[in-house]
Scaffold this active site. Structure first.
Site, PDB file in Angstrom:
ATOM      1  N   TYR A   1      27.466  32.534  24.939  1.00 32.25           N
ATOM      2  CA  TYR A   1      27.562  32.528  23.797  1.00 32.25           C
ATOM      3  C   TYR A   1      27.809  30.998  23.337  1.00 32.25           C
ATOM      4  O   TYR A   1      27.720  31.122  22.196  1.00 32.25           O
ATOM      5  CB  TYR A   1      29.030  33.077  23.648  1.00 32.25           C
ATOM      6  CG  TYR A   1      29.033  33.701  23.691  1.00 32.25           C
ATOM      7  CD1 TYR A   1      28.290  34.969  24.993  1.00 32.25           C
ATOM      8  CD2 TYR A   1      29.454  35.152  23.148  1.00 32.25           C
ATOM      9  CE1 TYR A   1      28.612  36.731  24.697  1.00 32.25           C
ATOM     10  CE2 TYR A   1      29.752  36.094  22.882  1.00 32.25           C
ATOM     11  CZ  TYR A   1      29.054  37.123  23.597  1.00 32.25           C
ATOM     12  OH  TYR A   1      29.570  38.361  23.960  1.00 32.25           O
TER      13      TYR A   1
ATOM     14  N   LYS B   1      29.629  37.001  38.042  1.00 31.57           N
ATOM     15  CA  LYS B   1      29.000  37.143  38.680  1.00 31.57           C
ATOM     16  C   LYS B   1      27.944  36.452  38.818  1.00 31.57           C
ATOM     17  O   LYS B   1      26.590  35.782  39.123  1.00 31.57           O
ATOM     18  CB  LYS B   1      27.864  37.985  37.423  1.00 31.57           C
ATOM     19  CG  LYS B   1      26.612  39.234  37.424  1.00 31.57           C
ATOM     20  CD  LYS B   1      27.289  40.206  37.481  1.00 31.57           C
ATOM     21  CE  LYS B   1      25.786  40.974  38.039  1.00 31.57           C
ATOM     22  NZ  LYS B   1      26.924  41.791  39.774  1.00 31.57           N
TER      23      LYS B   1
ATOM     24  N   ASP C   1      30.727  43.413  37.624  1.00 27.45           N
ATOM     25  CA  ASP C   1      30.088  44.851  37.548  1.00 27.45           C
ATOM     26  C   ASP C   1      31.436  45.562  38.385  1.00 27.45           C
ATOM     27  O   ASP C   1      31.393  46.882  37.982  1.00 27.45           O
ATOM     28  CB  ASP C   1      28.734  45.194  37.684  1.00 27.45           C
ATOM     29  CG  ASP C   1      28.838  44.640  39.235  1.00 27.45           C
ATOM     30  OD1 ASP C   1      28.989  43.701  39.373  1.00 27.45           O
ATOM     31  OD2 ASP C   1      27.857  45.166  39.965  1.00 27.45           O
TER      32      ASP C   1
ATOM     33  N   ASP D   1      34.040  39.949  26.948  1.00 26.01           N
ATOM     34  CA  ASP D   1      33.709  40.459  26.327  1.00 26.01           C
ATOM     35  C   ASP D   1      33.470  41.141  26.174  1.00 26.01           C
ATOM     36  O   ASP D   1      34.624  42.578  25.744  1.00 26.01           O
ATOM     37  CB  ASP D   1      32.631  39.711  24.992  1.00 26.01           C
ATOM     38  CG  ASP D   1      32.398  40.166  23.577  1.00 26.01           C
ATOM     39  OD1 ASP D   1      32.812  40.478  23.413  1.00 26.01           O
ATOM     40  OD2 ASP D   1      31.353  39.405  23.383  1.00 26.01           O
TER      41      ASP D   1
END
Ligand code: NAP
Length: 440
Positions: A160, A227, A303, A327
């Protein structure tokens, strides 16, 4: 003394001060507010009815907010000829705590997102979103009440950060050539390129806020969501730096999950232990008679965090994440408790805090006094709590629950409840005040 080009602050009320790095909150603070575009004026009007009503009921005139309107978006263009005038930034920087309605981002040109600009200009690096259930709100979950988390999303880095180049541009080609020739990394020639910077500084200051919040609010755990199994040097590093920060700066207040496992196995009765609820996920439960007060620091891969929030909901509490994960998870979690129309938010820096609803300006509903003001009202609840006015904050939460349970709701909730006649946004505000008065 602070000077404005076109603004006149209220003549009553005081500025919030910082002394020795700590806030001093007066009983009558001046709070700047931005009404917002589209539905902004409608929900701000309804929300102020509730905030002022709660403060009056809770403190009987001893506390009061002096509201100070400042401008951004369409109203700013009318008044200043630009969407984000210097006056507005100056006012928020000076008065430190502010609240805003949603602002429209013109599609395909015009100006860039004002929300993103404000976060960057004022370095509001933590996006804080509490997600919890209010009784009576329609939800797709069997047990929505099991979710009660506070999300700390990093606001300034990651993909971002806006470091990207369009496919086919000379810049994209240059980067691709550089990677090929200098680093021996193959990337397809017809690629667009984005960069994902995640720094020690950015990660640690975000995790510091999350852990400090967990301590201040007596929460049970902080989960670092990443992640890192795939993106080792960005997401994985975020996790590592998060643990490092927690151990270096909060040693006496925290215990890491691996330390806790060791302790459960050892059951030595010496190692400090965590609050009762944090044991929930450990096989064998907590060692008998050994209820500690440390905050558990753990991590989860992003995830699987999505399914864990659905299947093992009450094992999560404060959650700290890099920007993109944050987000996604914010909206997914909001869905569990009844949607974005309910979830509040804030963008917080070292000392400046700007509270805002999580939804947009829904322009098609402007000036209809129709939409649900709850997300903005609850953003104000976060603000009251931040000001150290928990009595007013709790009163509003109870007032909202009572009103929704009476099925006095706006169109969006009425639609989901079936056979309920919707009321206007302002009527919803007055109904909450009526309920708060009965409780106060
Ligand atoms: P949106 O304004 O959030 O609206 C999408 C839909 O969500 C609405 O049509 C409505 O659904 C529902 N909704 C939103 N707020 C609601 C409320 N308070 N009560 C009840 N329902 C509500 O999203 P958008 O249409 O994608 O974005 C519109 C503008 O807002 C864009 O310019 C966008 O850039 C901007 N935006 C600003 C912010 C911000 O200021 N922080 C955040 C997001 C988007 P139904 O049609 O089903 O009734």
């Amino acid at each position: 003394m602070v000077e404005f080009k076109k603004l006149a602050p209220p003549t009553t009320g005081e500025k919030i001060e910082i002394v020795d790095g700590k806030y001093i909150f007066p009983d009558n603070p001046i709070i700047p507010f931005i009404e917002g575009d589209g539905i902004g004026p409608d929900i701000m009007r309804a929300s102020k009815i509730v905030w002022d009503g709660a403060i009056e009921v809770a403190y009987g005139g001893k506390k009061k907010i002096s509201w100070f309107e400042v401008y951004a978006g369409e109203k700013a263009i009318e008044k200043y000829g630009e969407p984000l005038p210097e006056d507005t930034i100056t006012a928020i920087r000076h008065f430190l705590v502010a609240i805003k309605g949603p602002l429209t981002t013109p599609v395909g040109g015009g100006y860039r997102s004002l929300n993103v600009s404000m976060r960057q200009i004022m370095d509001l690096y933590a996006c804080v979103r509490p997600v919890k259930y209010y009784r009576g709100v329609p939800s797709p979950m069997k047990h929505p009440e099991r979710l009660d988390i506070v999300i700390f999303r990093e606001n300034t880095e990651d993909v971002y950060a806006g470091v990207e180049w369009k496919q086919g541009t000379p810049e994209a080609k240059k980067i691709i050539d550089f990677m090929k020739n200098e680093l021996g990394v193959k990337v397809r020639d017809d690629s667009g390129i984005g960069v994902k910077p995640i720094s020690i500084f950015g990660s640690k200051r975000l995790v510091r806020k999350a852990v400090q919040y967990a301590i201040d609010k007596n929460r049970e755990s902080v989960t670092l969501v990443h992640k890192g199994n795939i993106m080792k040097f960005t997401e994985g590093a975020f996790k590592d730096w998060g643990y490092e920060l927690a151990v270096d700066e909060f040693r006496d207040h925290i215990i890491t999950e691996s330390e806790l496992w060791d302790q459960v196995i050892a059951d030595d009765g010496v190692t400090p232990t965590v609050k009762e609820g944090a044991y929930a996920h450990l096989r064998g439960g907590r060692p008998a008679g050994n209820q500690g007060d440390r905050i558990l620091i753990k991590d989860r891969i992003a995830d699987q965090m999505f399914q864990q929030l659905l299947t093992r909901t009450d094992e999560y509490d404060v959650v700290a994440l890099p920007n993109l994960n944050g987000d996604y998870i914010s909206d997914a979690a909001a869905g569990q408790i009844g949607g974005l129309g309910i979830a509040p938010g804030a963008n917080i820096g070292d000392y400046i805090a700007l509270f805002e609803p999580t939804h947009g300006s829904a322009p098609k509903y402007r000036n209809q006094d129709k939409v649900n003001p709850t997300s903005l009202i609850l953003s104000g609840v976060m603000m009251l709590d931040y000001l150290g006015w928990p009595e007013a904050a709790e009163l509003i939460e109870k007032g909202i629950e009572a009103t929704i349970e009476q099925k006095r709701v706006t169109y969006d909730l009425a639609r989901q409840m079936g056979d309920v006649k919707p009321i206007k946004a302002s009527e919803f505000g007055y109904a909450i005040v009526e309920n708060m008065k009965k409780m106060g």
